[in-house]
Design a protein around this motif. Structure first.
Motif: not given
Length: 190
Positions: A111-112, A123-124, A154, A127-128, A120-121, A115
């Protein structure tokens, strides 16, 4: 991020400690062979290295190259990892490589790359991180790999495994890494 660490694939033998040690030694321009290291650590086929034996044997070998091996006992904190990575010193990380940990690391790494926007990353990733609070230590999954980088923004660490090129670089939040750590790192000082 430290990018020029040679890959040594432990293969199906379960030689994570000897393979990771060879990778680190070769990175430090110290000749090494996974099979010789495996014998020094009484590693059996399928894994089961006597970690202290291989550390003791490798430490004396490293001293002959005018360097020293150090054991660090602490939890995973980006600020602590930063001081080693910024000096070009990867950390050999004793941890528990559980199925849940590997699924999360694979998911985050994929996913990294998909994105592009950092906000946005972030935020994702939050959530993960919230969705994966179930990581835990499983003593039967003891493993050693390398921490080769970090992302301050991050809170992620970059992990490199000796399972071949697919696992050469994966990312995991430090918060999740703390759930599977054994609390021990090894470095070779310049």
């Amino acid at each position: 991020m430290i990018r020029n660490i040679p890959m040594v694939n432990q293969g199906p033998k379960g030689y994570c400690v000897p393979a990771t040690m060879e990778r680190y030694l070769r990175y430090m321009n110290i000749r090494a062979d996974m099979y010789t290291l495996a014998m020094a650590g009484s590693t059996s086929i399928g894994g089961g290295t006597t970690l202290q034996s291989i550390i003791d044997g490798t430490s004396s070998y490293v001293r002959r190259s005018s360097r020293k091996m150090e054991t660090i006992r602490q939890d995973i904190e980006i600020k602590d990892i930063r001081k080693y990575i910024d000096q070009g010193q990867p950390l050999m990380w004793a941890m528990y490589s559980t199925e849940a940990y590997n699924e999360l690391a694979d998911t985050i790494t994929l996913k990294r790359t998909q994105t592009k926007d950092p906000k946005e990353w972030k935020s994702k990733l939050r959530q993960l991180d919230r969705d994966n609070q179930g990581l835990k230590r499983e003593k039967s999954r003891a493993h050693i790999c390398m921490i080769v980088g970090y992302n301050d923004e991050t809170g992620e660490i970059a992990v490199s495994d000796s399972w071949g090129p697919t696992y050469e670089l994966r990312w995991i939040p430090a918060e999740q890494a703390r759930r599977v750590t054994q609390g021990t790192f090894y470095i070779i000082d310049f």
